[in-house]
Design a protein around this motif. Structure first.
Motif, PDB file in Angstrom:
ATOM      1  N   GLU A 121     -10.462  -3.354  13.998  1.00 53.85           N
ATOM      2  CA  GLU A 121     -11.899  -3.246  14.193  1.00 53.85           C
ATOM      3  C   GLU A 121     -12.646  -3.923  13.043  1.00 53.85           C
ATOM      4  O   GLU A 121     -12.245  -4.998  12.597  1.00 53.85           O
ATOM      5  CB  GLU A 121     -12.282  -1.764  14.372  1.00 53.85           C
ATOM      6  N   LEU A 122     -13.725  -3.320  12.537  1.00 54.39           N
ATOM      7  CA  LEU A 122     -14.535  -3.971  11.511  1.00 54.39           C
ATOM      8  C   LEU A 122     -14.097  -3.573  10.103  1.00 54.39           C
ATOM      9  O   LEU A 122     -14.889  -3.026   9.319  1.00 54.39           O
ATOM     10  CB  LEU A 122     -16.018  -3.653  11.706  1.00 54.39           C
ATOM     11  N   ALA A 123     -12.837  -3.851   9.764  1.00 53.95           N
ATOM     12  CA  ALA A 123     -12.404  -3.698   8.373  1.00 53.95           C
ATOM     13  C   ALA A 123     -13.217  -4.669   7.511  1.00 53.95           C
ATOM     14  O   ALA A 123     -13.854  -5.598   8.027  1.00 53.95           O
ATOM     15  CB  ALA A 123     -10.915  -3.988   8.259  1.00 53.95           C
ATOM     16  N   ALA A 162      -1.803 -10.705   5.756  1.00 51.29           N
ATOM     17  CA  ALA A 162      -2.717 -11.831   5.925  1.00 51.29           C
ATOM     18  C   ALA A 162      -2.391 -12.656   7.163  1.00 51.29           C
ATOM     19  O   ALA A 162      -3.282 -13.021   7.941  1.00 51.29           O
ATOM     20  CB  ALA A 162      -2.686 -12.712   4.677  1.00 51.29           C
ATOM     21  N   VAL A 163      -1.117 -12.970   7.357  1.00 50.21           N
ATOM     22  CA  VAL A 163      -0.716 -13.759   8.523  1.00 50.21           C
ATOM     23  C   VAL A 163      -1.056 -13.003   9.804  1.00 50.21           C
ATOM     24  O   VAL A 163      -1.578 -13.584  10.768  1.00 50.21           O
ATOM     25  CB  VAL A 163       0.788 -14.092   8.463  1.00 50.21           C
ATOM     26  N   ALA A 164      -0.770 -11.703   9.820  1.00 49.25           N
ATOM     27  CA  ALA A 164      -1.071 -10.902  11.005  1.00 49.25           C
ATOM     28  C   ALA A 164      -2.569 -10.836  11.270  1.00 49.25           C
ATOM     29  O   ALA A 164      -3.034 -11.078  12.392  1.00 49.25           O
ATOM     30  CB  ALA A 164      -0.506  -9.487  10.824  1.00 49.25           C
ATOM     31  N   ARG A 165      -3.353 -10.524  10.239  1.00 52.82           N
ATOM     32  CA  ARG A 165      -4.786 -10.311  10.419  1.00 52.82           C
ATOM     33  C   ARG A 165      -5.536 -11.594  10.734  1.00 52.82           C
ATOM     34  O   ARG A 165      -6.639 -11.551  11.301  1.00 52.82           O
ATOM     35  CB  ARG A 165      -5.371  -9.613   9.188  1.00 52.82           C
ATOM     36  N   GLY A 221     -10.126 -13.964   1.187  1.00 48.92           N
ATOM     37  CA  GLY A 221     -10.758 -13.634  -0.086  1.00 48.92           C
ATOM     38  C   GLY A 221     -11.032 -12.149  -0.222  1.00 48.92           C
ATOM     39  O   GLY A 221     -10.929 -11.585  -1.320  1.00 48.92           O
ATOM     40  N   VAL A 222     -11.381 -11.501   0.889  1.00 51.93           N
ATOM     41  CA  VAL A 222     -11.673 -10.063   0.857  1.00 51.93           C
ATOM     42  C   VAL A 222     -10.385  -9.245   0.954  1.00 51.93           C
ATOM     43  O   VAL A 222     -10.273  -8.181   0.337  1.00 51.93           O
ATOM     44  CB  VAL A 222     -12.624  -9.696   2.009  1.00 51.93           C
ATOM     45  N   LEU A 223      -9.428  -9.746   1.698  1.00 54.81           N
ATOM     46  CA  LEU A 223      -8.199  -8.996   1.960  1.00 54.81           C
ATOM     47  C   LEU A 223      -7.462  -8.599   0.691  1.00 54.81           C
ATOM     48  O   LEU A 223      -6.856  -7.527   0.616  1.00 54.81           O
ATOM     49  CB  LEU A 223      -7.266  -9.829   2.845  1.00 54.81           C
ATOM     50  N   GLY A 224      -7.493  -9.456  -0.328  1.00 61.56           N
ATOM     51  CA  GLY A 224      -6.717  -9.201  -1.533  1.00 61.56           C
ATOM     52  C   GLY A 224      -7.222  -8.058  -2.385  1.00 61.56           C
ATOM     53  O   GLY A 224      -6.549  -7.647  -3.341  1.00 61.56           O
ATOM     54  N   GLY A 225      -8.402  -7.511  -2.070  1.00 61.55           N
ATOM     55  CA  GLY A 225      -8.932  -6.396  -2.856  1.00 61.55           C
ATOM     56  C   GLY A 225      -8.030  -5.180  -2.790  1.00 61.55           C
ATOM     57  O   GLY A 225      -7.418  -4.908  -1.747  1.00 61.55           O
ATOM     58  N   PRO A 226      -7.910  -4.411  -3.869  1.00 62.85           N
ATOM     59  CA  PRO A 226      -6.993  -3.265  -3.892  1.00 62.85           C
ATOM     60  C   PRO A 226      -7.365  -2.149  -2.931  1.00 62.85           C
ATOM     61  O   PRO A 226      -6.547  -1.269  -2.660  1.00 62.85           O
ATOM     62  CB  PRO A 226      -7.058  -2.788  -5.352  1.00 62.85           C
TER      63      PRO A 226
END
Length: 429
Positions: free
Chosen positions: A253-255, A396-399, A280-285
């Motif tokens: 959804e809206l992650a 990342a590849v999946a998303r 860029g956003v995905l890498g956040g902890p």
């Protein structure tokens, strides 16, 4: 207690269905699923109480975007109405991506898992994911493997030659995405069919441009990704777990990363720019980077008895425990449960699995939040012997598939997403 469907609940409150689901995510309303799992039901008592009280005003404002891609259930997502956990049992990642992108009835042609050449009906049906044969993660039979243009792939590989050898895969993926985009003259074609074709080329390029650590055992995205993340061949069962992880992580959804990707797409940014924004956003902890934090936590527990100290030190420092808790799934993340079960079946008695179980038991002893999919992903990569940061790369590849599905919706909407700030600064003079 009487339960009513979403349409009736939204009508009673005078809101759009999307606002109704926003109330669920904020804990204002309770939702359960109908017996067939395809409808959301709401407590009539809660709806009436909220209608009398008025819309909640003590909660922070929440952006609501109507979308047909994913809905969040009690403990799992549903992809265009289909349980993601069921898809992870039956469908290849490529098929699920096509379903997210097109919603075409024939996009999902998978049956229940079968052994290849087992003689059972449907064993070699297109899209079937075998859980015991050598082709556990293959793409649909009769469908060509996803491929990146050779020149673009060579450019993406060449761009990494000056990078540090120990760079995490997620950092490489950002470089790869930039180069692939610059090399693709078709990237500005934003009709659905063209974006889907770009998605196939891009995801293939993201995987194939990573340095190869072992020989791929097949042509599917899962098999090729394994060879970039692990120096040793996969067992069929662990490869099956990786396949399931890709499906489970394809959308949510809206992650945060998806919202960012949608904003980029609403401005008509090309698909590569959309995915780069998401990366860029995905890498956040607090997002996809949580799998790397869980990986580091697991690495600290060389022996099961060290789990208590690893948790205690983080609690003392007031830190979040990576891989545990979820803002939506308060009582446990079903994706994490399924993936963890697959790893347990694939490698019973593995020392890394024992360390993970010790962490789970320590968290439960302290009555701390349940594990989520990030923790299960860390267990998968540790048991498989994958390189550091492999979980982020899988995520990342999946998303990327989900980001592109959301981008297609924004391209079709044709309006710019313009959020507004609530000004709290000094008085305007």
């Amino acid at each position: 207690m009487e339960w009513i469907d979403a349409a009736r609940a939204a009508e009673r409150l005078g809101v759009k269905p999307a606002t109704l689901y926003a109330y669920v995510s904020r804990g204002v309303l309770t939702r359960r699923h109908s017996d067939d799992g395809r409808r959301s039901l709401f407590s009539m008592e809660e709806i009436e109480r909220l209608a009398r009280r008025g819309r909640p005003r003590n909660q922070p404002p929440e952006l609501v975007i109507e979308s047909a891609i994913a809905a969040l259930g009690v403990d799992r997502p549903y992809y265009r109405g289909i349980d993601a956990l069921e898809l992870a049992k039956t469908s290849a990642f490529e098929s699920v991506a096509e379903w997210l992108w097109t919603a075409a009835p024939d996009a999902l042609r998978a049956s229940a898992p079968q052994l290849r050449n087992s003689g059972t009906p449907g064993a070699d049906l297109p899209g079937t994911v075998s859980r015991g044969g050598s082709d556990v993660a293959r793409a649909d039979v009769g469908v060509l493997p996803w491929r990146c243009e050779p020149e673009a792939l060579r450019a993406a590989v060449a761009a990494q030659r000056g990078l540090p050898g120990d760079l995490l895969p997620l950092d490489r993926l950002q470089v790869i995405t930039t180069v692939l985009g610059a090399s693709d003259s078709l990237r500005y074609q934003l009709d659905p069919a063209s974006v889907a074709a770009t998605g196939r080329r891009m995801i293939a390029g993201l995987v194939d441009a990573l340095p190869r650590l072992s020989e791929p055992q097949g042509e599917s995205i899962a098999e090729r990704l394994w060879s970039r993340l692990c120096p040793r061949p996969a067992t069929p069962a662990l490869l099956s777990a990786l396949q399931a992880a890709l499906v489970l992580l394809a959308d949510h959804e809206l992650a945060a990363s998806t919202l960012a990707a949608r904003v980029a797409a609403s401005a008509k940014a090309d698909p590569y720019a959309v995915v780069l924004t998401g990366l860029g956003v995905l890498g956040g902890p607090l997002h996809g980077g949580a799998s790397y934090g869980a990986e580091r936590l697991l690495a600290e527990v060389a022996e099961p008895h060290q789990a208590a100290r690893a948790i205690a030190e983080r609690v003392r420092r007031g830190e979040r425990i990576p891989g545990f808790g979820h803002s939506i799934y308060k009582n446990g993340d079903g994706r994490g449960g399924m993936l963890l079960d697959l790893v347990k079946e694939a490698a019973p008695g593995h020392e890394r699995l024992a360390a993970g179980v010790a962490l789970l038991e320590e968290m439960r002893r302290r009555r701390l939040p349940e594990r989520n999919v990030d923790f299960a992903l860390a267990i998968l990569t540790a048991v498989s012997g994958m390189m550091s940061g492999a979980g982020e790369a899988i995520f990342a590849v999946a998303r990327a598939a989900g980001w592109l599905a959301h981008a297609m919706e924004e391209y079709g909407r044709g309006t710019l997403l313009r959020l507004r700030a609530s000004y709290t600064g000094p008085p305007i003079k």
